[in-house]
Design an enzyme around this catalytic site. Structure first.
Site, PDB file in Angstrom:
ATOM      1  N   PRO A 101      -1.367 -12.834 -15.822  1.00  0.00           N
ATOM      2  CA  PRO A 101      -1.438 -13.989 -14.930  1.00  0.00           C
ATOM      3  C   PRO A 101      -1.364 -13.543 -13.467  1.00  0.00           C
ATOM      4  O   PRO A 101      -0.709 -12.536 -13.167  1.00  0.00           O
ATOM      5  CB  PRO A 101      -0.206 -14.822 -15.307  1.00  0.00           C
ATOM      6  CG  PRO A 101       0.731 -13.860 -15.957  1.00  0.00           C
ATOM      7  CD  PRO A 101      -0.107 -12.766 -16.578  1.00  0.00           C
ATOM      8  N   ALA A 104       2.375 -13.737 -10.511  1.00  0.00           N
ATOM      9  CA  ALA A 104       3.495 -13.934 -11.438  1.00  0.00           C
ATOM     10  C   ALA A 104       4.519 -12.808 -11.359  1.00  0.00           C
ATOM     11  O   ALA A 104       5.574 -12.893 -11.978  1.00  0.00           O
ATOM     12  CB  ALA A 104       2.960 -14.054 -12.861  1.00  0.00           C
ATOM     13  N   GLY A 105       4.197 -11.722 -10.642  1.00  0.00           N
ATOM     14  CA  GLY A 105       5.129 -10.596 -10.580  1.00  0.00           C
ATOM     15  C   GLY A 105       4.796  -9.518 -11.593  1.00  0.00           C
ATOM     16  O   GLY A 105       5.546  -8.553 -11.752  1.00  0.00           O
ATOM     17  N   LEU A 106       3.662  -9.673 -12.289  1.00  0.00           N
ATOM     18  CA  LEU A 106       3.291  -8.691 -13.317  1.00  0.00           C
ATOM     19  C   LEU A 106       2.291  -7.655 -12.808  1.00  0.00           C
ATOM     20  O   LEU A 106       1.751  -6.865 -13.580  1.00  0.00           O
ATOM     21  CB  LEU A 106       2.726  -9.414 -14.546  1.00  0.00           C
ATOM     22  CG  LEU A 106       3.788  -9.986 -15.484  1.00  0.00           C
ATOM     23  CD1 LEU A 106       3.176 -11.011 -16.441  1.00  0.00           C
ATOM     24  CD2 LEU A 106       4.464  -8.877 -16.304  1.00  0.00           C
ATOM     25  N   GLY A 107       2.026  -7.678 -11.519  1.00  0.00           N
ATOM     26  CA  GLY A 107       1.180  -6.640 -10.911  1.00  0.00           C
ATOM     27  C   GLY A 107      -0.311  -6.828 -11.132  1.00  0.00           C
ATOM     28  O   GLY A 107      -1.056  -5.849 -11.176  1.00  0.00           O
ATOM     29  N   SER A 108      -0.761  -8.098 -11.240  1.00  0.00           N
ATOM     30  CA  SER A 108      -2.186  -8.292 -11.548  1.00  0.00           C
ATOM     31  C   SER A 108      -3.095  -7.742 -10.450  1.00  0.00           C
ATOM     32  O   SER A 108      -4.150  -7.180 -10.745  1.00  0.00           O
ATOM     33  CB  SER A 108      -2.499  -9.764 -11.829  1.00  0.00           C
ATOM     34  OG  SER A 108      -2.469 -10.503 -10.641  1.00  0.00           O
ATOM     35  N   SER A 109      -2.694  -7.843  -9.184  1.00  0.00           N
ATOM     36  CA  SER A 109      -3.585  -7.350  -8.122  1.00  0.00           C
ATOM     37  C   SER A 109      -3.686  -5.823  -8.173  1.00  0.00           C
ATOM     38  O   SER A 109      -4.781  -5.261  -8.104  1.00  0.00           O
ATOM     39  CB  SER A 109      -3.129  -7.829  -6.735  1.00  0.00           C
ATOM     40  OG  SER A 109      -1.846  -7.324  -6.432  1.00  0.00           O
ATOM     41  N   ALA A 110      -2.557  -5.139  -8.343  1.00  0.00           N
ATOM     42  CA  ALA A 110      -2.601  -3.675  -8.404  1.00  0.00           C
ATOM     43  C   ALA A 110      -3.330  -3.213  -9.665  1.00  0.00           C
ATOM     44  O   ALA A 110      -4.070  -2.220  -9.641  1.00  0.00           O
ATOM     45  CB  ALA A 110      -1.186  -3.103  -8.362  1.00  0.00           C
ATOM     46  N   ASP A 152       4.053  -1.107  -6.859  1.00  0.00           N
ATOM     47  CA  ASP A 152       3.197  -1.703  -7.901  1.00  0.00           C
ATOM     48  C   ASP A 152       2.018  -0.794  -8.231  1.00  0.00           C
ATOM     49  O   ASP A 152       1.763  -0.480  -9.403  1.00  0.00           O
ATOM     50  CB  ASP A 152       2.659  -3.080  -7.451  1.00  0.00           C
ATOM     51  CG  ASP A 152       3.735  -4.153  -7.428  1.00  0.00           C
ATOM     52  OD1 ASP A 152       4.920  -3.815  -7.535  1.00  0.00           O
ATOM     53  OD2 ASP A 152       3.373  -5.344  -7.297  1.00  0.00           O
TER      54      ASP A 152
HETATM   55  C1  MEV Z   1       6.693  -6.605  -5.792  1.00  0.00           C
HETATM   56  O1  MEV Z   1       6.396  -6.214  -7.124  1.00  0.00           O
HETATM   57  C2  MEV Z   1       7.885  -5.873  -5.308  1.00  0.00           C
HETATM   58  C3  MEV Z   1       8.311  -6.213  -3.853  1.00  0.00           C
HETATM   59  O2  MEV Z   1       9.445  -5.385  -3.590  1.00  0.00           O
HETATM   60  C4  MEV Z   1       7.229  -5.939  -2.859  1.00  0.00           C
HETATM   61  C5  MEV Z   1       6.922  -4.467  -2.701  1.00  0.00           C
HETATM   62  O3  MEV Z   1       7.724  -3.612  -3.037  1.00  0.00           O
HETATM   63  O4  MEV Z   1       5.823  -4.179  -2.193  1.00  0.00           O
HETATM   64  C6  MEV Z   1       8.761  -7.654  -3.730  1.00  0.00           C
END
Ligand code: MEV
Length: 319
Positions: A101, A104-110, A152
């Site tokens: 998704p 969401a914090g799962l790194g989809s862009s990277a 990420d």
């Molecule tokens: C994002 O996955 C982690 C953050 O610390 C941003 C970053 O490190 O670039 C929020």
């Protein structure tokens, strides 16, 4: 002509997000239950300059030249061409599909950047090294997230659990005991660049408070690394929950994240916290492996829109 295909996993931050932007360490884990696949097929008979990009997850279907100059996908193409000292991309069709998704914090862009860079360089005849892929993916992360730490793109490029400090060589680490994590998606889209900017604003307005929170997170990450390596999962879990508290004080949690964290703990998780940029997105719960299904189901009943159970093998284990 056969298509070239490359894939990249997702990721979770085990601990240390946000503080990692301020030179503190963080630990990140690749997540193989979600991934991005990029396929490229040459279209030698198509008219010049008619390279198509098809990325259903982000509702994108257009010609490459129609993307704005600094679009992450167009930037990836230009960076790879530059790296390989080439002046143009042969006409082709680029298809990007992800089960991760977005926001969401799962790194989809990277994950998209890494899969795309690998596929492009392979298509162009020289596969880039992990180091090269990582440094190009970092340039694209800056377009997405403003001032990212680089964690990420690094964990996704190397697809290994890592102890990361910005602008230093990463240390790959292996847990002393296998880890089981339940990942639960709040369904609330969280913007990493906004969350990072909010923390920066907090730091500028209340330097003492934010400086202290960032230092405390840094200390937790150092001891978490030891607990992880020594297989002391109970102490690691306690650290994760304390890390959540500190992130909440920083203003990057939200009601639903707090609710899911509390719920995971009340169902016996060893520790739980938000993961990634926060202000929505995912939370993670460290659990005993036989608890994973029941914690995941409890989190879904509390409103998580999706749950993933992921395992990190211990040192000496395969798979
Ligand atoms: C994002 O996955 C982690 C953050 O610390 C941003 C970053 O490190 O670039 C929020």
């Amino acid at each position: 002509m056969p298509a070239i295909s490359c894939s990249a996993p997702g990721k979770v931050i085990l601990c240390g997000e946000h503080a990692v932007v301020y030179q503190k360490p963080a630990i990140a884990i690749p997540v193989f239950e979600g991934s991005t696949k990029c396929s490229i097929v040459a279209k030698p008979t198509a008219p010049h300059d008619e390279t198509m990009i098809i990325a259903p997850n982000i509702a994108l279907k257009c010609q490459l030249r129609c993307l704005v100059e600094n679009h992450p996908i167009r930037t990836a193409v230009n960076l790879v061409l530059q790296k390989l000292s080439l002046d143009h991309l042969p006409v082709c069709e680029i298809r990007i599909q992800s089960t991760l998704p977005t926001a969401a914090g799962l790194g989809s862009s990277a994950s998209t950047s890494v899969a795309l860079i690998r596929a492009l360089s392979t298509f162009l005849g020289r596969s880039l090294s992990d180091e090269e892929v990582n440094s190009l993916a970092f340039e694209i992360e800056k377009i997405h997230h403003g001032t990212p730490s680089g964690i990420d793109n690094t964990v996704i490029t190397y697809a290994k659990t890592l102890f990361f400090i910005k602008a230093r060589a990463s240390e790959f680490i292996l847990p002393g005991e296998p880890l089981t994590l339940v990942i639960a998606d709040t369904g609330i889209k969280g913007s990493t660049s906004k969350a990072v900017a909010d923390v920066k604003l907090g730091f500028n307005t209340e330097p003492e408070k934010f400086g202290m929170l960032i230092n405390q997170i840094g200390e937790l990450v150092y001891s978490s690394k030891d607990f992880l390596i020594n297989g002391d999962l109970r102490s690691l879990g306690n650290n994760l929950t304390k890390n959540h508290e500190l992130l909440r004080e920083m203003g990057v949690s939200c009601d639903k994240l707090d609710l899911l964290v509390d719920d995971a703990l009340s169902h016996g998780a060893l520790g739980a916290k938000l993961s990634g940029g926060g202000q929505g997105g995912i939370m993670i719960a460290l659990v005993e492996s036989d608890q994973a299904e029941s914690v995941a189901s409890a989190l879904r009943s509390k409103g998580a829109v999706n749950t993933i159970i992921t395992h990190v093998p211990a040192k000496g284990q395969t798979g």
